[in-house]
Design a protein around this motif. Structure first.
Motif, short mmCIF file in Angstrom:
data_model
loop_
_atom_site.label_atom_id
_atom_site.label_comp_id
_atom_site.label_asym_id
_atom_site.label_seq_id
_atom_site.Cartn_x
_atom_site.Cartn_y
_atom_site.Cartn_z
N MET A 1 -8.90 4.41 4.94
CA MET A 1 -8.93 3.74 3.63
C MET A 1 -9.24 4.72 2.51
SD MET A 1 -10.42 -0.05 3.50
CE MET A 1 -9.21 -1.33 3.53
N GLU B 1 -6.49 -8.99 0.15
CA GLU B 1 -5.61 -8.28 1.10
C GLU B 1 -6.43 -7.25 1.89
OE1 GLU B 1 -1.46 -8.46 -1.50
OE2 GLU B 1 -2.73 -6.71 -1.66
N ARG B 2 -7.34 -6.54 1.18
CA ARG B 2 -8.15 -5.53 1.87
C ARG B 2 -9.13 -6.18 2.85
NH1 ARG B 2 -9.40 -0.75 -2.61
NH2 ARG B 2 -7.80 -1.41 -4.07
N TYR C 1 -6.09 4.76 -0.50
CA TYR C 1 -6.17 3.93 -1.70
C TYR C 1 -6.43 4.78 -2.94
CZ TYR C 1 -5.98 -0.27 1.09
OH TYR C 1 -5.54 -1.27 1.92
N HIS D 1 -8.26 -7.31 -3.50
CA HIS D 1 -9.46 -7.45 -2.68
C HIS D 1 -9.24 -8.28 -1.41
CE1 HIS D 1 -13.74 -7.28 -2.01
NE2 HIS D 1 -13.75 -8.58 -1.82
N LEU E 1 0.84 -1.20 0.00
CA LEU E 1 0.00 0.00 0.00
C LEU E 1 0.88 1.25 0.00
CD1 LEU E 1 -2.79 1.33 0.24
CD2 LEU E 1 -2.57 1.18 2.71
N ILE F 1 -6.28 -6.61 6.06
CA ILE F 1 -6.54 -5.30 6.66
C ILE F 1 -7.89 -5.27 7.38
CG2 ILE F 1 -6.89 -2.85 6.08
CD1 ILE F 1 -4.29 -3.18 4.93
N TRP G 1 -2.36 0.81 -3.31
CA TRP G 1 -3.36 -0.19 -3.74
C TRP G 1 -3.07 -1.54 -3.10
CZ3 TRP G 1 -3.12 -4.90 -6.28
CH2 TRP G 1 -4.27 -5.35 -6.93
N ASN G 2 -4.13 -2.28 -2.77
CA ASN G 2 -4.05 -3.70 -2.42
C ASN G 2 -5.16 -4.41 -3.15
OD1 ASN G 2 -3.36 -2.70 0.92
ND2 ASN G 2 -1.92 -3.85 -0.33
#
Ligand SMILES: Cc1cc2nc3c(=O)[nH]c(=O)nc-3n(C[C@H](O)[C@H](O)[C@H](O)COP(=O)(O)OP(=O)(O)OC[C@H]3O[C@@H](n4cnc5c(N)ncnc54)[C@H](O)[C@@H]3O)c2cc1C
Ligand code: SF4
Length: 500
Positions: free
Chosen positions: A382, A359-360, A386, A357, A349, A364, A354-355
């Motif tokens: 967030m 990972e989010r 992002y 889906h 990030l 996170i 960006w990460n």
């Protein structure tokens, strides 16, 4: 002369009043508002993306012959007022904003608001679908909405039936990372223009974080089309199978990296879906990949916009699990972590804004949920961190999906998981000082501890959720529950103090 006011996430010549605009007949206004820029501690790549995309778009319109008033003002309202006093337009037309506050602001100003057609399903059409659906169903689901979209838009439908004989191919997707050491598509870096460079220098005057842009994110239409072409050519064929997998050395895998261009308007959902469907029809990509991608764009993306508008304004204040902890400092690079998965994902990030889906959601979001972080602090972080952040997409994904702060309106159960899930879906645990199988002790995986601690701490709130019965039952049977609760408390303190 009429003025068309274009907002920073409406950068398309093909939608709203701009679709029928003509140079010489219509003037265009764009406003860069200082209060908005200063309102948050943005990730450098996020702030650059918005400002550079707006400036490139203004330059393109000028090249086309439009008279463009690109205004830097203290507030949006000031920018409009100055424009009106200089040009005295016959009318100022603006396409309806996608975010609630933007809509409220425009309704107070002297402008004509035209319908927003950036999505295949407008918030108004969604509300009508929801109304009709709830007459015969207990709740709204993405799956029902998605099938309705597929049918009415005639996307991947053959003789009234879903192409390939099924509505989804999840059984072929959700695979763990492949063990064959394969290569993944290389991500193109776009050359930074003079406009990009000027913005990059300028944003150093603001309170920003994260690494500076290196060209990952398209800031003009031509580059956005190149990104779409790259995705369809190189990544779409393998998009499906490993969609949910995480690899420490691979930040993008086969994801499309299209969200920032879609959310600024540089690309439209219809054209990206058509490109993917063409690839299936040309036998370039298999059905599980193409259907999986189509589902994200005409299903999830349009569903979250719809429920956002249906449930706002109360939705942003939802906090049914009464989570009150502050955002741990590691989330903004103000502390380090020895959790390999969290360090890897946050490192991506910081580098890229960006990460992907999972990972989010499962690193996170899972940590924010099980550590009891205040949903408002999570949303704020967030949104500014992002490249593709926006309130309409953030609230349902975070408040609804990841944090279960809406009590199950969006997702039927919390996406809480222990280290075993991350161990199965990634290669992070091999290089970690913690052990995903342990929930107590110094080397216990924080995810595994917090998972059980979360269930115990929220037992009352989750008791009536029949989908949680099995997990709550397993938690009650844990012989070491007291030790888990004790370790859970230590972990949350260590996280808050930046020592985990
Ligand atoms: C906690 C959380 C927060 C998120 N915040 C955002 C956000 O601020 N902005 C954002 O665009 N997406 C957000 N998402 C959704 C999703 O993670 C990103 O859209 C995706 O990772 C972007 O990468 P990509 O373009 O490679 O997507 P791909 O995996 O290639 O998917 C293709 C496209 O589908 C759309 N899409 C897929 N899933 C979703 C979804 N759940 N909601 C909306 N659109 C979706 C995106 O436009 C994306 O570009 C969030 C998800 C979670 C769990
Ligand atoms: S052991 Fe736990 S903290 Fe470490 S990488 Fe695995 S899931 Fe993450």
């Amino acid at each position: 002369m009429r003025t068309i006011w274009v907002l920073g996430d409406q950068l398309s010549r093909r939608v709203g009043p701009l679709a029928n605009a003509t140079p010489g007949r219509d003037r265009v206004l764009l406003v860069e508002a200082a209060d908005k820029i200063r309102s948050k501690r943005w990730h450098r790549q996020r702030l650059h993306l918005i400002l550079a995309s707006m400036r490139h778009f203004a330059a393109e319109l000028e090249t086309e012959g439009f008279d463009v008033d690109y205004r830097r003002a203290t507030t949006m309202a000031d920018g409009l007022a100055h424009h009106q006093s200089v040009y005295a337009p016959s009318e100022v037309v603006v396409m309806a904003p996608l975010n609630w506050d933007g809509r409220q602001l425009l309704e107070r100003l002297d402008v004509t608001i035209s319908p927003n057609d950036q999505f295949l399903c407008s918030p108004e059409a969604f509300a009508q679908w929801a109304d009709e659906h709830l007459a015969s169903h207990a709740r709204l689901t993405m799956e029902d909405f998605y099938r309705w979209q597929r049918r009415r838009l005639d996307i991947l439908i053959d003789d009234g039936q879903p192409t390939g004989g099924a509505w989804n191919f999840d059984k072929d997707n959700r695979e763990p990372p492949p063990k064959d050491g394969r290569g993944w598509p290389e991500v193109r870096r776009f050359a930074l223009t003079d406009i990009d460079e000027a913005v990059i220098a300028e944003i150093e005057g603001y309170d920003v974080w994260g690494e500076p842009p290196v060209g990952w994110w398209p800031t003009n239409r031509a580059d956005a089309l190149l990104r779409l072409g790259d995705f369809v050519e190189h990544a779409l064929p393998t998009f499906g199978a490993h969609q949910d997998a995480m690899l420490d050395a691979e930040w993008s895998m086969s994801h499309s990296l299209l969200s920032s261009a879609l959310n600024t308007g540089l690309l439209l959902p219809g054209e990206v879906v058509a490109a993917a469907v063409d690839a299936y029809q040309d036998s370039h990509a298999p059905i599980n990949s193409v259907e999986g991608f189509v589902r994200q764009v005409i299903g999830w993306r349009e569903y979250v916009l719809g429920v956002y508008w249906l449930w706002m304004p109360d939705y942003r204040d939802e906090n049914r699990l009464a989570a009150t902890r502050s955002l741990p400092p590691v989330f903004e690079g103000q502390a380090s972590t020895s959790m390999a998965c969290l360090g890897g994902v946050l490192g991506n990030l910081e580098r890229n804004g960006w990460n992907h889906h999972i990972e989010r959601l499962m690193v996170i979001g899972n940590l924010l949920l099980t550590a009891g972080v205040d949903p408002r602090a999570a949303v704020d972080w967030m949104w500014r961190s992002y490249v593709d952040g926006a309130e309409w997409v953030m609230l349902p994904n975070l408040i609804g999906m990841a944090l279960h702060a809406d009590g199950g309106r969006m997702a039927t159960k919390p996406y809480a998981a222990g280290g075993a899930y991350i161990n199965r879906m990634s290669n992070y645990c091999k290089g970690c000082r913690f052990d995903p199988k342990k929930r107590t002790g110094d080397d216990a995986c924080p995810f595994s501890t917090l998972y059980w601690d979360f269930l115990a701490g929220n037992e009352e709130a989750l008791r009536s959720n029949h989908r949680m019965g099995r997990q709550l039952g397993a938690m009650r049977k844990l012989a070491d529950l007291d030790g888990v609760r004790e370790r859970g408390a230590e972990i949350t303190v260590a996280l808050t103090e930046g020592r985990l």
